[in-house]
Design an enzyme around this catalytic site. Structure first.
Site, short mmCIF file in Angstrom:
data_model
loop_
_atom_site.label_atom_id
_atom_site.label_comp_id
_atom_site.label_asym_id
_atom_site.label_seq_id
_atom_site.Cartn_x
_atom_site.Cartn_y
_atom_site.Cartn_z
N THR A 1 -25.68 36.27 -35.50
CA THR A 1 -25.56 35.68 -34.16
C THR A 1 -24.31 34.81 -34.14
O THR A 1 -23.40 35.04 -34.91
CB THR A 1 -26.84 34.90 -33.79
OG1 THR A 1 -27.10 33.94 -34.81
CG2 THR A 1 -28.03 35.84 -33.63
N PHE A 2 -24.26 33.81 -33.31
CA PHE A 2 -22.99 33.16 -33.01
C PHE A 2 -22.88 31.74 -33.53
O PHE A 2 -21.89 31.38 -34.15
CB PHE A 2 -22.75 33.23 -31.50
CG PHE A 2 -23.08 34.59 -30.96
CD1 PHE A 2 -22.28 35.67 -31.27
CD2 PHE A 2 -24.23 34.81 -30.21
CE1 PHE A 2 -22.59 36.95 -30.82
CE2 PHE A 2 -24.55 36.08 -29.76
CZ PHE A 2 -23.73 37.16 -30.06
N VAL A 3 -23.87 30.91 -33.28
CA VAL A 3 -23.84 29.52 -33.77
C VAL A 3 -24.21 29.48 -35.26
O VAL A 3 -23.64 28.70 -36.03
CB VAL A 3 -24.79 28.63 -32.95
CG1 VAL A 3 -24.82 27.20 -33.50
CG2 VAL A 3 -24.39 28.62 -31.48
N CYS A 4 -25.13 30.33 -35.66
CA CYS A 4 -25.66 30.30 -37.04
C CYS A 4 -24.59 30.37 -38.12
O CYS A 4 -24.62 29.57 -39.06
CB CYS A 4 -26.70 31.39 -37.24
SG CYS A 4 -28.12 31.23 -36.14
N ARG B 1 -33.62 25.51 -34.44
CA ARG B 1 -32.70 24.93 -35.40
C ARG B 1 -33.25 23.61 -35.96
O ARG B 1 -32.80 22.53 -35.61
CB ARG B 1 -31.34 24.68 -34.75
CG ARG B 1 -30.64 25.95 -34.37
CD ARG B 1 -29.23 25.70 -33.83
NE ARG B 1 -28.78 26.91 -33.17
CZ ARG B 1 -28.39 28.02 -33.78
NH1 ARG B 1 -28.37 28.06 -35.09
NH2 ARG B 1 -28.01 29.07 -33.09
#
Length: 196
Positions: free
Chosen positions: A45-48, A124
């Site tokens: 994914t993107f933030v991870c 998170r």
């Protein structure tokens, strides 16, 4: 029992990606150290990847403070391993310096209260566990916002300071800053100096 501050951390044993291979990782393995346990929603994914890479790059700083960083995901260990084999320029992790735990049965995410049951992914969450296995700090972010490595490290240092020195720490404390002696009379020294 769901994880709570001042309570024993739920124990676990999970398959993890450690230095590019599969290994068993348990909370007991880190008894006597601080543990920063962080959860991510999904691989690829993107933030991870921004979080894992940032914490991985700071792994030595945590080690110097006697702390181990662990990341957990509801993905399989195979998915996590594949993610480490993709270059960072392409959204992968590349080689990392921290274990990635595979929580495929969701027990770890559930025990720590971060599982979104209907989606099968974790929020998170970030948990700081002391050397005795007691949870000292919990933060849980919604999915779109990443965490702050420097703040996690500051919190580890803060809890270590209070454990060793018995003083309490004011808002925005950083190592070397003034602390408060936790009695009515002794605390006046801090408040007088801070409010000149």
């Amino acid at each position: 029992m769901v994880a709570q501050v001042q309570k024993q951390a739920p124990t676990f044993k999970k398959t993890a990606v450690v230095d590019g291979v599969f290994d068993e990782v348990s909370l007991d393995k880190y008894k006597g150290k601080y543990v920063v346990l962080a959860f991510i929603p999904l691989a690829f994914t993107f933030v991870c990847p921004t979080e894992i890479i940032a914490f991985s790059e700071a792994a030595k700083k945590f080690e110097e403070q006697g702390a181990q960083v662990l990341f957990a995901s509801t993905d399989s260990e195979y998915s996590l391993l594949a993610w480490t084999n993709i270059p960072r320029k392409e959204g992968g992790l590349g080689p990392i310096n921290i274990p990635l735990l595979a929580d495929t049965n969701h027990s770890l995410s559930r025990d720590y209260g971060v599982l979104i049951e209907e989606e099968g992914v974790a929020l998170r969450g970030l948990f700081i566990i002391d050397p005795k296995g007691v949870i000292r700090h919990i933060t849980i972010n919604d999915l779109p916002v990443g965490r702050n490595v420097d703040e996690a490290l500051r919190l580890v240092e803060a809890f270590q300071w209070t454990d060793k020195n018995g003083t309490v720490l004011p808002c925005n404390w950083t190592p070397g800053a003034a602390t408060i002696k936790p009695t009515v009379e002794d605390s006046k020294e801090y408040f007088e100096a801070a409010n000149k």
